[in-house]
Design a protein around this motif. Structure first.
Motif, PDB file in Angstrom:
ATOM      1  N   LYS A 162     -13.476 -11.628-100.792  1.00  0.00           N
ATOM      2  CA  LYS A 162     -12.202 -11.355-100.111  1.00  0.00           C
ATOM      3  C   LYS A 162     -11.942  -9.864 -99.861  1.00  0.00           C
ATOM      4  CE  LYS A 162     -11.004 -15.699-100.224  1.00  0.00           C
ATOM      5  NZ  LYS A 162     -11.314 -16.521 -99.116  1.00  0.00           N
ATOM      6  N   VAL A 163     -12.999  -9.056 -99.879  1.00  0.00           N
ATOM      7  CA  VAL A 163     -12.879  -7.637 -99.563  1.00  0.00           C
ATOM      8  C   VAL A 163     -13.277  -7.449 -98.107  1.00  0.00           C
ATOM      9  CG1 VAL A 163     -13.764  -5.324-100.062  1.00  0.00           C
ATOM     10  CG2 VAL A 163     -13.346  -6.938-101.929  1.00  0.00           C
ATOM     11  N   GLY A 164     -12.432  -6.758 -97.356  1.00  0.00           N
ATOM     12  CA  GLY A 164     -12.714  -6.561 -95.939  1.00  0.00           C
ATOM     13  C   GLY A 164     -13.688  -5.429 -95.695  1.00  0.00           C
ATOM     14  N   TYR A 165     -14.614  -5.673 -94.785  1.00  0.00           N
ATOM     15  CA  TYR A 165     -15.518  -4.597 -94.365  1.00  0.00           C
ATOM     16  C   TYR A 165     -15.591  -4.623 -92.835  1.00  0.00           C
ATOM     17  CZ  TYR A 165     -18.987  -8.328 -93.928  1.00  0.00           C
ATOM     18  OH  TYR A 165     -19.639  -9.471 -93.572  1.00  0.00           O
ATOM     19  N   SER A 166     -15.783  -3.451 -92.266  1.00  0.00           N
ATOM     20  CA  SER A 166     -15.737  -3.305 -90.813  1.00  0.00           C
ATOM     21  C   SER A 166     -17.095  -3.590 -90.185  1.00  0.00           C
ATOM     22  CB  SER A 166     -15.300  -1.881 -90.462  1.00  0.00           C
ATOM     23  OG  SER A 166     -15.421  -1.661 -89.095  1.00  0.00           O
ATOM     24  N   ASP A 167     -17.106  -4.516 -89.231  1.00  0.00           N
ATOM     25  CA  ASP A 167     -18.299  -4.828 -88.456  1.00  0.00           C
ATOM     26  C   ASP A 167     -18.434  -3.926 -87.240  1.00  0.00           C
ATOM     27  OD1 ASP A 167     -19.782  -6.720 -89.669  1.00  0.00           O
ATOM     28  OD2 ASP A 167     -19.076  -8.403 -88.456  1.00  0.00           O
ATOM     29  N   ASP A 168     -17.291  -3.538 -86.683  1.00  0.00           N
ATOM     30  CA  ASP A 168     -17.276  -2.766 -85.442  1.00  0.00           C
ATOM     31  C   ASP A 168     -16.089  -1.818 -85.500  1.00  0.00           C
ATOM     32  OD1 ASP A 168     -17.899  -1.885 -82.915  1.00  0.00           O
ATOM     33  OD2 ASP A 168     -17.257  -3.705 -81.865  1.00  0.00           O
ATOM     34  N   ARG A 169     -16.251  -0.637 -84.913  1.00  0.00           N
ATOM     35  CA  ARG A 169     -15.182   0.370 -84.938  1.00  0.00           C
ATOM     36  C   ARG A 169     -15.192   1.123 -83.614  1.00  0.00           C
ATOM     37  NH1 ARG A 169     -12.760   3.371 -89.555  1.00  0.00           N
ATOM     38  NH2 ARG A 169     -13.989   1.952 -90.817  1.00  0.00           N
ATOM     39  N   LYS A 170     -14.010   1.271 -83.018  1.00  0.00           N
ATOM     40  CA  LYS A 170     -13.841   2.030 -81.772  1.00  0.00           C
ATOM     41  C   LYS A 170     -12.712   3.036 -81.977  1.00  0.00           C
ATOM     42  CE  LYS A 170     -16.498  -0.846 -79.327  1.00  0.00           C
ATOM     43  NZ  LYS A 170     -17.838  -0.782 -79.739  1.00  0.00           N
ATOM     44  N   PHE A 171     -12.727   4.097 -81.157  1.00  0.00           N
ATOM     45  CA  PHE A 171     -11.762   5.177 -81.342  1.00  0.00           C
ATOM     46  C   PHE A 171     -10.935   5.413 -80.082  1.00  0.00           C
ATOM     47  CE2 PHE A 171     -15.287   5.810 -84.184  1.00  0.00           C
ATOM     48  CZ  PHE A 171     -14.656   6.040 -85.390  1.00  0.00           C
ATOM     49  N   GLY A 172      -9.756   5.988 -80.277  1.00  0.00           N
ATOM     50  CA  GLY A 172      -8.870   6.297 -79.152  1.00  0.00           C
ATOM     51  C   GLY A 172      -7.658   7.090 -79.603  1.00  0.00           C
TER      52      GLY A 172
END
Length: 193
Positions: free
Chosen positions: A134-144
Motif C-alpha cells: 500500500k505504498v505509492g510509487y510513481s510510474d510516470d512523471r511530467k512537469f509544468g
C-alpha cells in the motif's frame, strides 16, 4: 522677349517656393502628443527644439511635466505590481501542496493521478501505483506550471503530445474540473517520490 523673361521668372519663383518645406512646428506637435497621453513622443518632439528657438523655454516646461507624470505612473505601477505579488503569494500559499485526482464513480485505490503544486509555481503530474504494501510509487512523471486566482487554479503540464491544461474551479470548498465536472482535486498529506 520681356514677356518671356517675366513668365520665366514667375515660373522659377513658383518652382522654388513649392520646393521649400516648412519646418515642422515641434511645439504644436508636442502639445498635441502630450494631450493625447503619448508622453514619449511628446518628449521627443519637445527635445528637438533647440535653445536658440523662441519656444525652447515652453518645451522645457513640458519636458519637466512629462518627467513628473512618468514618475507618478512608474510609482503607481510599482505599487500595483507589489499588491499583485502579495495577492499572488497568498494564493500560492493557499493552493500549494499535493492533490489526488478523483474521478467520481471510477476512481481506483490501486492507481491514481497526482498533482504536486510547488509554491514557486512549478507543477508535477504523477501516475502513482500502490503496491501490495500500500505504498505509492510513481510510474510516470511530467512537469509544468500552475497559476491561481481567487476562485480557480490552472495547471499546465507538458505531456507526450504537447501542453495539457486543466482548470479547477473552487465550489463549496472543492476544486472541480471546469471542463469535466466528474474530475476533482482532493488535497492529501501523502508524500510521493
Amino acid at each position: 522677349m520681356q514677356k518671356t523673361f517675366s513668365a520665366l521668372s514667375l515660373f522659377i519663383a513658383i518652382l522654388i517656393s513649392s520646393c521649400t518645406e516648412e519646418k515642422p512646428k515641434y511645439l504644436i506637435l508636442g502639445k498635441d502628443s502630450f494631450d493625447k497621453g503619448n508622453y514619449s513622443l511628446a518628449k521627443s518632439q519637445f527635445s528637438t527644439i533647440k535653445a536658440k528657438d523662441a519656444n525652447y523655454k515652453k518645451a522645457q516646461e513640458f519636458i519637466r511635466k512629462i518627467d513628473s507624470v512618468e514618475k507618478i505612473i512608474r510609482s503607481t505601477k510599482s505599487k500595483t505590481d507589489s499588491i499583485t505579488k502579495i495577492a499572488s503569494d497568498k494564493l500560492r500559499e493557499k493552493y500549494a501542496g499535493s492533490y489526488k485526482i478523483e474521478v467520481s464513480g471510477t476512481s481506483s485505490k490501486e492507481q491514481v493521478e497526482v498533482y504536486i503544486l510547488h509554491k514557486e509555481g512549478k507543477a508535477e503530474w504523477l501516475w502513482v501505483n500502490y503496491g501490495k504494501n500500500k505504498v505509492g510509487y510513481s510510474d510516470d512523471r511530467k512537469f509544468g506550471t500552475w497559476l491561481a486566482d481567487e476562485k480557480s487554479l490552472t495547471i499546465e503540464i507538458r505531456g507526450n503530445s504537447g501542453m495539457i491544461s486543466e482548470t479547477y474551479l473552487e465550489k463549496d470548498g472543492a476544486l472541480i474540473n471546469k471542463q469535466l465536472s466528474k474530475r476533482s482535486l482532493e488535497k492529501t498529506n501523502e508524500t510521493f517520490r
